[in-house]
Every structure is written in C-alpha cells, then in structure tokens.
Design an enzyme around this catalytic site. Structure first.
Site, PDB file in Angstrom:
ATOM      1  N   ARG A   1      16.259  78.671  16.394  1.00  0.00           N
ATOM      2  CA  ARG A   1      16.815  78.031  15.201  1.00  0.00           C
ATOM      3  C   ARG A   1      15.778  77.170  14.485  1.00  0.00           C
ATOM      4  NH1 ARG A   1      21.390  77.613  18.618  1.00  0.00           N
ATOM      5  NH2 ARG A   1      20.867  75.465  19.192  1.00  0.00           N
TER       6      ARG A   1
ATOM      7  N   SER B   1      23.341  83.241  30.841  1.00  0.00           N
ATOM      8  CA  SER B   1      24.331  82.333  30.219  1.00  0.00           C
ATOM      9  C   SER B   1      25.691  82.392  30.909  1.00  0.00           C
ATOM     10  CB  SER B   1      24.491  82.648  28.724  1.00  0.00           C
ATOM     11  OG  SER B   1      23.319  82.359  28.030  1.00  0.00           O
TER      12      SER B   1
ATOM     13  N   CYS C   1      29.830  76.873  36.853  1.00  0.00           N
ATOM     14  CA  CYS C   1      30.773  75.869  37.358  1.00  0.00           C
ATOM     15  C   CYS C   1      32.220  76.351  37.297  1.00  0.00           C
ATOM     16  CB  CYS C   1      30.626  74.577  36.559  1.00  0.00           C
ATOM     17  SG  CYS C   1      29.014  73.778  36.774  1.00  0.00           S
TER      18      CYS C   1
ATOM     19  N   PRO D   1      -1.585  73.659  32.146  1.00  0.00           N
ATOM     20  CA  PRO D   1      -1.514  73.675  30.682  1.00  0.00           C
ATOM     21  C   PRO D   1      -0.512  74.708  30.170  1.00  0.00           C
ATOM     22  CG  PRO D   1      -3.795  73.713  31.443  1.00  0.00           C
ATOM     23  CD  PRO D   1      -2.941  73.934  32.652  1.00  0.00           C
TER      24      PRO D   1
ATOM     25  N   TYR E   1       5.926  74.521  31.129  1.00  0.00           N
ATOM     26  CA  TYR E   1       6.956  73.490  31.132  1.00  0.00           C
ATOM     27  C   TYR E   1       8.068  73.913  32.091  1.00  0.00           C
ATOM     28  CZ  TYR E   1       4.449  72.227  26.899  1.00  0.00           C
ATOM     29  OH  TYR E   1       3.466  71.886  26.009  1.00  0.00           O
ATOM     30  N   ALA E   2       8.875  72.953  32.523  1.00  0.00           N
ATOM     31  CA  ALA E   2       9.970  73.276  33.443  1.00  0.00           C
ATOM     32  C   ALA E   2      11.165  72.383  33.157  1.00  0.00           C
ATOM     33  CB  ALA E   2       9.525  73.121  34.888  1.00  0.00           C
TER      34      ALA E   2
END
Length: 537
Positions: A21, A38, A42, A275, A278-279
């Site tokens: 987006r 997706s 839960c 470098p 990300y996590a």
C-alpha cells in the site's frame, strides 16, 4: 527493490500488504513452507469445538487474493533452507516438486514464528492418537480424527491458554476431558489468586484437572498414559500444548545473533545483526515497555502490529518500536481471564522483587442493576514510584475492557496513583460511578500512603506473633480461608460496636481476605487509636 518475506501467517502477511500500500513499484515475495497463509490460528480451538463452523473463515487471505488485490507473489509449500547474507541470496526448496533454486533479495523479513515443544515422553512418537495444534493442517488432522474415530476421552497435556481453550471446546463436543500439567496451577503465569477461580470453573464444567504431574510413558499406541505419580490414564486422544520454541535455526545458521533462548535479537526498528535482514513476530525477542528487559512477544496481535510498523520503517519513516506491553484474554467457560504485563511469577523470574500488589473484587457494573457479578482484579506496581507493572483480571463481564484500559494506561506511562483520574464510561449496565479500575487506583494510593500496612506472617518475629492480636473479620457463615489462626473473630459489620473486646497496647493483625474488608477494618481500628496491620500468608 525486491523484498522477500519468509513466513506468511501473521506478521509476514501484515508487513507485505502494508508495504504494498505504501509502495506500488517494489517486488514483494512471500515464501511459506506450510500449506496456508494468513490463518486465524487463535481460532483453531473454536473450529475444533464446532463454535466456528466455516473452515474458510479461518483463512483471511489466500495466495490468489494477495496476487489479485496486492500484486504480491505468494508461494506456499516453499521452504527456505539457507540464507547467505553476504550474497543476499536464499536457497529455496519446493516441497511438492522437490525443485531447489535460489532467490536474491534487497531486503529480507523473517517472520518464521514458533513451533510446538514436545516434551521427552517415551512412546509418544509412535502414538497414532497424539497431536499438536499450531496450524490449520494440525486442526484438520484433529477434526478428521474426531469425525472418523469418535473418541470419547481426550487428554490435554498443558494447562496454559491453549490447553484451557481446547478443554472447553472438547467439552462442547460432549467429550470427557482430562487436563494435565506439571505446574501446581492452571493458566501459567497467572498468580494463584486468579488461577484458583479458573481451576474451579474448569472443574465445575466437568474437566478433570490433574496438576503437579507429568506424562512419563505413552503405551498401547497412545491409549495408555503413565503419569509421574504412578497413576495410569486411559485415553482415546492426546493433544500436547506445552509451549512453543522459535523457528530460528535458519537465522542461526546464517550467523544472525540470537538470545540464549533461541529468539532473534533485533533493535527497535526490527533490524537483525545482518545487513538488510529484519525479523518480527514470535521468532524475535523484543524489549518490555514496562521494565526495559528483553521479552518475547508471543501474540499474533503483536506480530501484526510489528509487521505494519516495519513496512513504514522500510518505506523511510523514522519510526521505532516502543516495546511490548503484553495483553491477552482467554475464555474459560463462563469466565474470562486477561493479563497485562507482568504477574508476580514473571517478575520473580526476571529477578524483580521490588513490587506490591492490589487485589479487589468489585462488581462488574452497578450493584443495583440486575446480574451484577464480582470482577477479580490484581494490579502489581512499584511501591516507591507507583509505576504499574501488570494486572490480572477474572470475571464474567467487562474483563477485556478493563485489561485493555490498563494496557493503554501502561503505554501512556500512568502510575497507579493516576488510575482514579481516568475518565471511563459510566452507565449502570456497564460500570459503576467509580469504575473498578478507578477503585484499584484508590486502593493503591492508600497502600502507597501507608494508610494500611501489609506484612507477611513469615516476616513477623516470634515476639510480634506472641504479643499481637490476630483478628478475623469474616462475616458469620463465611468459609474459613488461609492457615493463620485467629485470636479473635469480630465480623466487620460489628467492629465499631465491639472495639472494647480488642486489646490495646500492641499491634492488631487483621487476617487477609479478598476484597476491601481488611482495608476498611484497618481504617476503623486506626481511627480509634489502634496500631494495625494486615497480615498475609
């Protein structure tokens, strides 16, 4: 720029859709080794219990929808087998065809989540009736087993949130349920005052709760469970929900820095030690917004928010993750339990001992409006500063509302002294003129001002125990609680009229009980010149 996301259940999908987006030009690829993306994980207990009947409703997005609506390439059943940070390359295996290939990336997001931990139980590997529950595929296997094998007796190993939710939903199906846990209470890490209510609710609804024991041996193909106390359980089905461990092996093999517990180390922009990698989500250990200590963020809601924030960060926004408060809610038959931040148990595990607590049991709405029920609230705070460290709530109504309000208060930096000033909506069906959260603040203020002093029985000297008067203020007919013997019993409603029966000249110790009674008694006695303290076990 080419961005690859490994893992598409919660945080990964949230990141990818938000990032699209914000930027229409970048190439986005999600690689998921499972069969779905997706998934509302839960909701799986409620799907198994028949409360949620539409399986498709659990799948929030499909690869086709993400491609059509967001131009995101999603490949399920594709496992990343290696990361080469120096070359910015991934090794990928198509689990259906066996094909192996490489993908390059400019930015890489790890959202690999966590997997169930199986305790070392002899014989469980060959049991055909034993299951774990983490994915929709797991849920399908359990549902198929119930439909084809028609089990009557199910044993659940693990009395945490997932185990308790499964117990309720299996009872919904009419199954006999035994809940087993090695801890001495259900719903770790709730403190015992709250856990007791939940254990009673489980037993009231036909769940056989066995605490302080473990399963040591699974025999007869999974139908015979040998417990550590020497007893044997016969069962038609075994479901193991004893916790999770992070899926961080691929990160470790790539040389990324991990905490000792296996979670990936990230900074406040989710950057790892490598470098452009990300996590987010269950695989990372972030920072507690309350204590500043490292803490896992094991909630899908947290993973979704982290994914959304990371998309903004990678789009160039100068944002930072403020840390994890941690708020959760669990339905336990007719009760709801919710926790915010730390309990006493988790504080002690973190090495924090400087705390005090408030426990009150107000009505969940105005007492004069029909069906008012008690709401059990425990708040924990720093006695010197009033900083709120956590809260636990158990009741029939209004639990999630109050825990959400407390979470917002903590995020806003409010102290327990400021809780009475929070303006909360009042109408007799929903609350009282002074909301239960306001009341908890008032009690906390009283404690901090030492208007009533609370001491532990074990901290009293022998002289203090011998010279003091131990007063029980329970009303006539109320059940006995605790193990401290009283010297005198005067109901709170009669206290002012019977002050002459209480010896003067030394301390009066009011025996602790839930609610405002001990505090009210302490104010009556202090106002009449007595040295008074509330004594706990």
């Amino acid at each position: 720029m080419k961005v690859i996301v490994i893992g598409g259940i919660a945080g990964g999908a949230s990141f990818a859709t938000r990032f699209r987006r914000l930027n229409e030009q970048n190439e986005i690829l999600i690689l998921e080794r499972g069969e779905h993306i997706s998934i509302a994980s839960c909701a799986l207990p409620y799907y198994l219990g028949g409360v949620i009947t539409d399986r498709n409703a659990l799948i929030e997005r499909t690869p086709a929808i993400l491609k059509q609506n967001n131009n995101i390439d999603v490949r399920v059943r594709h496992e990343v087998t290696a990361i080469d940070p120096a070359r910015h390359r991934l090794s990928v295996k198509n689990l259906d065809s066996g094909e192996q290939y490489e993908e390059t990336y400019d930015k890489l997001v790890l959202s690999t989540g966590a997997r169930p931990v199986l305790p070392p139980i002899s014989g469980i590997e060959t049991a055909t009736n034993a299951f774990t529950l983490r994915s929709l595929t797991d849920g399908d296997r359990i549902k198929n087993y119930i439909q084809t094998e028609a089990p009557q007796q199910v044993t659940i190993l693990g009395a945490g949130a997932a185990g308790v939710e499964l117990a309720e939903n299996f009872r919904q199906l009419g199954l006999s349920v035994t809940l087993v846990d090695q801890a001495d209470k259900v719903m770790q890490p709730y403190d015992i005052e709250l856990a007791d209510f939940l254990e009673k609710e489980l037993e009231k609804n036909g769940v056989d709760v066995k605490l302080g024991v473990t399963i040591q041996l699974v025999a007869d193909g999974g139908r015979e469970l040998h417990l550590s106390d020497g007893s044997v359980l016969n069962t038609d089905m075994l479901v193991v929900v004893t916790g999770v461990t992070p899926n961080s092996e691929i990160a470790e093999n790539a040389g990324l820095q991990l905490w000792a517990d296996g979670h990936i180390i990230v900074n406040d922009q989710f950057a790892t030690s490598a470098p452009d990698i990300y996590a987010i989500g269950d695989v990372i250990e972030t920072t507690s917004r309350i204590t500043g200590l490292p803490i896992p963020s094991l909630l899908s809601s947290a993973a979704n928010r982290q994914g959304h924030l990371l998309a903004d960060i990678l789009n160039g926004e100068p944002l930072h993750y403020p840390g994890f408060v941690g708020v959760s809610a669990v339905k336990v038959f007719n009760l709801t339990a919710s926790m915010v931040g730390y309990s006493e148990q988790t504080l002690q595990a973190a090495g924090i001992t400087n705390y005090a607590s408030v426990f009150i049991t107000p009505f969940d709405h105005a007492y004069f409006y029909p069906n008012a029920k008690r709401l059990n609230i425990k708040l924990i705070y720093e006695p010197d500063t009033g900083k709120i460290l956590g809260g636990q709530f158990v009741g029939e109504n209004g639990v999630d509302k109050r825990s959400g309000e407390l979470s917002a208060a903590i995020a806003g930096g409010l102290t327990i002294d400021e809780l009475p000033g929070i303006e909360l909506p009042y109408s007799p069906p929903y609350s009282a003129p002074r909301d239960p959260l306001n009341m908890a603040g008032y009690v906390g203020i009283n404690q901090r001002q030492q208007a009533n002093q609370t001491v532990k029985y074990g901290d009293l000297t022998e002289t203090e125990r011998c010279d003091g008067t131990f007063l029980d203020i329970r009303e006539t007919g109320k059940p006995v609680s605790g193990t401290i013997d009283s010297d005198l019993a005067i109901p709170l409603t009669e206290l002012r009229d019977r002050l002459t029966e209480i010896p003067t000249g030394h301390t009066v110790y009011i025996l602790y009980r839930k609610g405002l009674g001990p505090y009210n008694a302490s104010r009556i006695l202090a106002g009449n010149g007595y040295d008074v303290k509330i004594v706990t076990e």
